[in-house]
Design a protein around this motif. Structure first.
Motif, mmCIF file in Angstrom:
data_model
loop_
_atom_site.group_PDB
_atom_site.id
_atom_site.type_symbol
_atom_site.label_atom_id
_atom_site.label_comp_id
_atom_site.label_asym_id
_atom_site.label_seq_id
_atom_site.Cartn_x
_atom_site.Cartn_y
_atom_site.Cartn_z
ATOM 1 N N VAL A 71 0.807 -1.163 0.248
ATOM 2 C CA VAL A 71 -0.068 0.006 0.109
ATOM 3 C C VAL A 71 0.991 1.171 0.093
ATOM 4 N N GLU A 122 1.310 7.516 2.712
ATOM 5 C CA GLU A 122 0.950 7.595 4.319
ATOM 6 C C GLU A 122 -0.105 6.425 5.048
ATOM 7 N N VAL A 123 -0.970 6.113 3.863
ATOM 8 C CA VAL A 123 -1.832 4.980 4.231
ATOM 9 C C VAL A 123 -1.060 3.689 4.492
ATOM 10 N N GLY A 124 -0.222 3.333 3.650
ATOM 11 C CA GLY A 124 0.612 2.089 4.127
ATOM 12 C C GLY A 124 1.401 2.113 5.388
ATOM 13 N N GLU A 125 1.922 3.293 5.481
ATOM 14 C CA GLU A 125 2.563 3.528 6.658
ATOM 15 C C GLU A 125 1.774 3.604 7.785
ATOM 16 N N ARG A 126 0.551 4.077 7.778
ATOM 17 C CA ARG A 126 -0.311 3.915 8.850
ATOM 18 C C ARG A 126 -0.709 2.541 9.320
ATOM 19 N N LEU A 127 -1.067 1.862 8.115
ATOM 20 C CA LEU A 127 -1.465 0.373 8.435
ATOM 21 C C LEU A 127 -0.187 -0.180 8.983
ATOM 22 N N MET A 128 1.028 -0.010 8.683
ATOM 23 C CA MET A 128 1.911 -0.611 9.403
ATOM 24 C C MET A 128 2.220 -0.370 10.826
ATOM 25 N N GLU A 129 2.027 0.991 10.932
ATOM 26 C CA GLU A 129 2.070 1.533 12.431
ATOM 27 C C GLU A 129 1.123 0.769 13.195
ATOM 28 N N MET A 130 -0.169 0.402 12.768
ATOM 29 C CA MET A 130 -1.122 -0.388 13.359
ATOM 30 C C MET A 130 -0.799 -1.817 13.801
ATOM 31 N N GLY A 131 0.412 -2.224 13.194
ATOM 32 C CA GLY A 131 1.022 -3.570 13.479
ATOM 33 C C GLY A 131 0.901 -4.457 12.262
ATOM 34 N N THR A 144 2.810 -5.574 9.900
ATOM 35 C CA THR A 144 4.060 -5.556 9.472
ATOM 36 C C THR A 144 4.454 -6.998 8.891
ATOM 37 N N LEU A 160 -10.284 -2.016 7.218
ATOM 38 C CA LEU A 160 -9.446 -1.454 6.201
ATOM 39 C C LEU A 160 -10.436 -1.693 4.757
ATOM 40 N N GLN A 208 -7.087 -1.223 -0.094
ATOM 41 C CA GLN A 208 -5.587 -1.533 0.584
ATOM 42 C C GLN A 208 -5.346 -2.904 0.841
ATOM 43 N N ARG A 212 9.281 3.350 6.745
ATOM 44 C CA ARG A 212 8.634 1.925 6.894
ATOM 45 C C ARG A 212 9.982 1.201 7.472
ATOM 46 N N TYR A 243 8.682 -2.452 15.534
ATOM 47 C CA TYR A 243 7.920 -3.655 15.632
ATOM 48 C C TYR A 243 8.630 -5.042 16.000
ATOM 49 N N PHE A 255 -9.980 4.980 6.299
ATOM 50 C CA PHE A 255 -10.706 3.952 6.972
ATOM 51 C C PHE A 255 -10.009 2.939 7.734
#
Lengths: 87, 685
Positions: A33, A36-45, A47, A75, A79, B240, B247, B487
Motif C-alpha cells: 500500500v 502514508e496510508v501504507g505507513e499508517r497500516l504498518m504502524e497499526m501493526g 508488518t 480497512l 488497501q 517503513r 515492531y 478507514f
C-alpha cells in the motif's frame, strides 16, 4: 513500494489479504500500500511476519474487518488487495 | 509542574484522567487548532500538586494529523515552552504490542516515563498473562498494572509518579538497527540541527508540509534532503524501515513477557458483532438506533424546550410588569432576554444528543456504525462517522455540528460541519407550515389520498439533503481536497460506559455551549435587536417601528434584489430578522402585517393577511404558490441561524469557516430561489 522479498524462494501459497476466505489466517509478507496510508497500516501493526485473520467483509464486500496482534482493525478492499500474505 | 497522559485511543486514557483528578477538568482548545485540551490538578501522595494534561489519543507520534502533532509538541515542550516533568503512557493490557509502539516512541524522544498498564482486569479475565515486572526491567521504565475503571492500582501509580519525579528512570536504549548508510545520514543531520537522535527521527518520518506549527524553511529543506538520501537506501522507504524496526523490537520485548497461550477471545464482542455487523441485521439495528436518536432530539427534548421558553416568557412578563415602557425595557426583553433564551433553548437538545452519542461512542457502537456506512458515505467523500451529525442535523444543526467531533480527520470533520446546516432542522418547520397552510392547504389531494402540502414538505427535506451531499462531493474535490479517508480504524471491544464519565461529558458539552457559544449568540442578538428597533424606537405601533427601523429600511433596500425571487419588502424584513433564527420569520411577518407577534405559523389570521396582500399595480395576489415554494427553497438552503454561525466558529476555532459557509449557503439559496421563481413564471405558474 516496499515489496520486500522475504527469502529467495517464492512461496506457492501467496495471496492477498482481500482474497482470503473469512475465518482464515495468513502471514503478511509485504505491505505494498503506497504512501502514508501504507505507513499508517504498518504502524497499526500490519508488518511483515504478522499473523492476520480476515474476520468478515462489510456490506457488499467492503470494508474488511481483520484481527491482528489481538485486536480488530478495519480497512478497505483497495488497501487489502495490496497486502500480500502467505498461508 | 506538568504531567502528561499519553496513550492509544480506547486505552482508557480519559477514564484514568478522571479517576486520578476527580475534580472537574478545564477544557479548552490548543491554540490555533481544534484539538481539545483537558487539564486538571492532581494531588500526589508526597503532598505536591501537579497539572495533569490529557493528550489527544494517538497510535503514533509521527505527525500525520493535528492530534498526533499536538501530542508530540506538548511532549517536547514545543507548544508551551514547558516540557512535562513526566509522561504517563496508558497502555491497554489487552493490546500490548500496539501500546508498546507508542511507548517506544516516547522512549526515543527521551521523555521521563511511567507506563500505566490499564485494563489489567479484562486481560486477566481473558487469561492473558503479562509479566509486568520483567516488562519494566526490559524497558527500564516503571510499569504499573491497574484498572482505571475499577480504581485498582491508582495509589500505586501515584506513588510511582512521585518516585519518578524524584529519581527519573533510565530507559533502555533501543537502537532501531538501521543500516550503516542510514546511520551516517542521521548522525550528520543530528549534529547539523543540534537535536537529539529521537527528534531527528521524528522530523524525518513526519509530514512537515501539512503541519500547523511549521518549522523554519531552512530546517525543512535540510530534513527533506536527508529524507531523500535515506529513501534511496533499501529496503523500503526510511519511514517503513523505522516502523518495521520498532515492531521487531516490540516482538523481542513481549517474547516471554506476554503469555497469550491460554487467551480467550472477548466472546461478548464476537457474538454481538455477528448481529451488529451483519449486512442485514446490522442495518436494521442501526436504523432503529438512529430513529431513537432522532426522536430524542426532535420530540423528547421538546417538553424541556417548551419549559425553557415558558420560563423566558414568564421572566419577560415579570420584567414587563416591573419596568415601565422604555428603550431599556425593550433592550432587556427583546435583546438580552431573547438572546439568552435562544441560547438556553438549545441546551435540552445538546444534552440529549450528547447523552446518546457518548453512550454510542463509549460502548464501541459508533465504530461499528461507521463500518456499516463506510461504503455509502464514501461515495460523497465523507467518513462513515459523518452520518450521526448529518442525521442529527435534521433536528438541530447546533448539537449536530458539535457531534462532528467524533470524526478524527480535520478535513473530513470540516466537510461534515460545512454541510450539516443543509439538513432541514426543526426551526425550518414553522416556515414550511406557514407557507403550506397559506398556499397549499386548499389544493385537492393527488389521487384523493396524497396531500400536495405533505409532498411539498417532503420535497423540501430532500432538497436540503441533496444540497448537502452535493456540497460535500464538491468540497472534497476542491477546497478540502483529500483522498477518501482510508478507514483504517480500530474496532474496540464493547464496554459498558461509565455513568459518571458520560454525565461529566454531557455537562461539559452543555457548559461549553452556554459559556462560549452562548456569549456570541447573545451579542449577535442584541445587535439584531438594535437593527430592528432604531432609529424609529418611539414609533406608535410595532408595525411602524419595524418598517422604519434599520432592518426595515434594509428590507426596502433589498427589495429590488429579492424581487426576482418573488419577495416584496415585507418578506425582506422577515429575511433580515430571521437571521437571528429562522422561525423568527413567522413572528416578524405577524408584526409587519400588524398582527400579534405571538402568531402561530398556521393561524388563519396570518394566512388571510398573506393571501389578501395584493400587488397595487396589477391587483393580483402577491403570495402565490410559486412565491411560497421560492420562499421555502430559500429557507432550505440559506444559513439564517446565528447560533449555528457561533457554533461553527467555536468548533473550527476561526471565523473563516462560518463566514465562508454563510456566503456560500446564502448565495446558493438566492440562486436556487431565482431559478424556482423565474423558471416557474416561464412555465406559466
Amino acid at each position: 513500494m516496499t515489496s520486500l522479498p522475504l527469502a529467495a524462494s517464492s512461496d506457492a501459497a501467496q495471496s492477498t489479504l482481500s482474497a482470503l476466505t473469512p475465518g482464515t489466517t495468513a502471514t503478511v509478507i509485504a505491505v505494498d500500500v503506497p504512501g502514508e496510508v501504507g505507513e499508517r497500516l504498518m504502524e497499526m501493526g500490519m508488518t511483515r511476519g504478522t499473523r492476520v485473520t480476515l474476520v468478515r467483509r462489510g456490506f457488499l464486500g467492503d470494508p474488511l474487518q481483520v484481527n491482528l496482534r489481538g485486536y480488530m482493525l478495519t480497512l478497505r478492499k483497495a488497501q487489502a488487495r495490496l497486502i500480500r500474505v502467505t498461508a | 509542574m506538568q504531567i502528561a497522559i499519553a496513550g492509544n485511543p480506547n486505552a482508557g486514557k480519559s477514564t484514568l484522567f478522571n479517576a486520578v483528578t476527580g475534580a472537574r477538568a478545564k477544557v479548552g482548545n490548543y491554540p490555533g487548532v481544534t484539538v481539545e485540551r483537558k487539564i486538571a490538578p492532581v494531588a500526589l501522595p508526597s503532598g505536591q500538586t501537579a497539572q495533569l494534561i490529557d493528550l489527544p489519543g494517538c497510535y503514533s507520534l509521527v505527525a500525520r494529523s493535528a492530534e498526533e502533532e499536538i501530542a508530540h509538541h506538548v511532549l517536547t515542550g514545543r507548544l508551551t515552552g514547558e516540557r512535562p516533568k513526566l509522561v504517563v503512557c496508558v497502555a491497554d493490557a489487552t493490546n500490548l504490542a500496539r501500546a508498546l509502539y507508542l511507548v517506544l516512541q516516547l522512549i526515543e524522544l527521551e521523555v521521563p516515563l511511567v507506563v500505566a498498564l490499564n485494563m489489567i482486569d479484562v486481560a486477566e479475565k481473558r487469561r492473558l498473562k503479562i509479566d509486568h515486572v520483567e516488562l519494566s526491567r526490559r524497558l527500564g521504565v516503571p510499569v504499573v498494572p491497574l484498572s482505571a475503571r475499577y480504581g485498582q492500582g491508582l495509589e500505586t501509580l501515584l506513588r510511582t509518579i512521585d518516585d519518578a519525579l524524584v529519581a527519573p528512570s533510565k530507559p533502555q536504549r533501543f537502537p532501531l538497527g538501521l543500516t550503516e548508510a542510514d546511520g551516517i545520514t542521521i548522525a550528520a543531520l543530528t549534529g547539523d540541527l543540534k537535536r537529539t537522535a529521537g527528534d531527528v527521527t521524528w522530523l524525518l518520518t513526519s509530514n512537515l508540509r501539512d503541519l500547523h506549527f511549521a518549522e523554519n524553511d531552512d530546517l525543512e529543506k535540510r530534513v527533506a534532503a536527508a529524507r531523500q538520501s535515506l529513501d534511496a537506501n533499501t529496503p523500503g522507504s526510511f519511514s517503513r524501515r523505522v516502523i518495521e524496526a520498532r515492531y521487531t523490537i516490540i516482538d523481542r520485548l513481549i517474547d516471554g513477557v506476554l503469555d497469550a497461550r491460554l487467551v480467550t477471545e472477548d466472546s461478548l464482542t464476537t457474538r454481538v458483532d455477528k448481529v451488529l455487523l451483519h449486512p442485514i441485521w446490522g442495518f436494521v439495528v442501526f436504523m432503529l438506533t438512529m430513529m431513537v436518536v432522532f426522536q430524542t432530539i426532535f420530540f423528547w427534548a421538546q417538553p424541556f424546550m417548551d419549559g425553557v421558553e415558558w420560563l423566558i416568557g414568564a421572566l419577560a412578563d415579570q420584567l414587563n410588569a416591573l419596568i415601565p415602557e422604555s428603550l431599556t425595557r425593550s433592550l432587556l426583553i427583546n435583546g438580552l432576554l431573547a438572546g439568552v433564551g435562544s441560547v438556553l433553548v438549545f441546551v435540552p437538545q445538546i444534552a440529549f444528543l450528547f447523552l446518546l452519542l457518548t453512550l454510542l461512542e463509549e460502548s464501541g457502537y459508533l465504530a461499528r456504525a461507521a463500518f456499516l456506512l463506510d461504503r455509502v458515505m464514501r461515495r460523497v467523500g465523507l467518513h462513515g462517522k459523518a452520518f450521526v451529525p448529518l442525521m442529527s442535523g435534521f433536528a438541530c444543526a447546533v448539537p449536530a455540528i458539535m457531534a462532528a467531533r467524533t470524526i478524527e480527520s480535520r478535513r473530513d470533520r470540516l466537510v461534515t460541519i460545512m454541510v450539516t446546516p443543509f439538513m432541514s432542522c426543526s426551526a425550518r418547520l414553522p416556515i414550511y407550515v406557514l407557507v403550506i397552510a397559506a398556499v397549499f392547504s386548499s389544493s385537492p389531494k393527488l389521487g384523493g389520498v396524497v396531500s400536495v402540502g405533505g409532498l411539498v414538505m417532503a420535497a423540501m427535506y430532500l432538497v436540503g439533503f441533496l444540497a448537502g451531499l452535493a456540497t460535500a462531493f464538491v468540497l472534497k474535490r476542491t477546497a478540502l481536497k483529500a483522498p477518501p479517508p482510508p478507514f483504517i480504524m480500530e474496532l474496540p471491544t464493547y464496554k459498558m460506559p461509565s455513568a459518571k464519565a458520560v454525565a461529566r461529558l454531557v455537562i461539559e458539552r452543555c457548559r461549553v455551549f452556554v459559556t462560549q457559544t452562548g456569549v456570541v449568540i447573545v451579542a449577535l442578538s442584541v445587535i439584531l435587536w438594535a437593527l430592528l428597533t432604531f432609529p424609529a424606537h418611539d414609533a406608535a405601533t410595532d408595525a411602524e417601528r419595524l418598517e422604519r427601523s434599520f432592518g426595515g429600511t434594509l428590507g426596502h433596500v433589498i427589495e429590488p434584489v429579492i424581487a426576482p425571487l418573488g419577495f416584496d419588502w415585507r418578506i425582506g424584513i422577515g429575511l433580515v430578522a430571521s437571521f437571528a433564527a429562522r422561525e423568527v420569520l413567522v413572528s416578524t411577518l405577524g408584526q409587519v402585517y400588524a398582527l400579534d407577534a405571538d402568531v402561530e405559523p398556521d393561524s388563519p389570521a396570518l394566512r388571510d393577511a398573506l393571501l389578501a396582500d395584493r400587488d397595487p399595480a396589477t391587483g393580483k395576489p402577491r403570495f402565490t404558490p410559486l412565491v411560497g415554494v421560492s420562499l421555502m427553497v430559500f429557507f432550505v438552503l440559506a444559513m439564517q441561524c446565528l447560533s449555528t454561525v457561533a457554533t461553527v466558529k467555536r468548533e473550527t476555532n476561526s471565523w473563516r469557516w462560518p463566514i465562508a459557509q454563510l456566503i456560500y449557503m446564502n448565495t446558493l439559496a438566492y440562486l436556487a430561489s431565482l431559478l424556482v421563481y423565474q423558471g416557474g413564471r416561464a412555465l406559466g405558474f
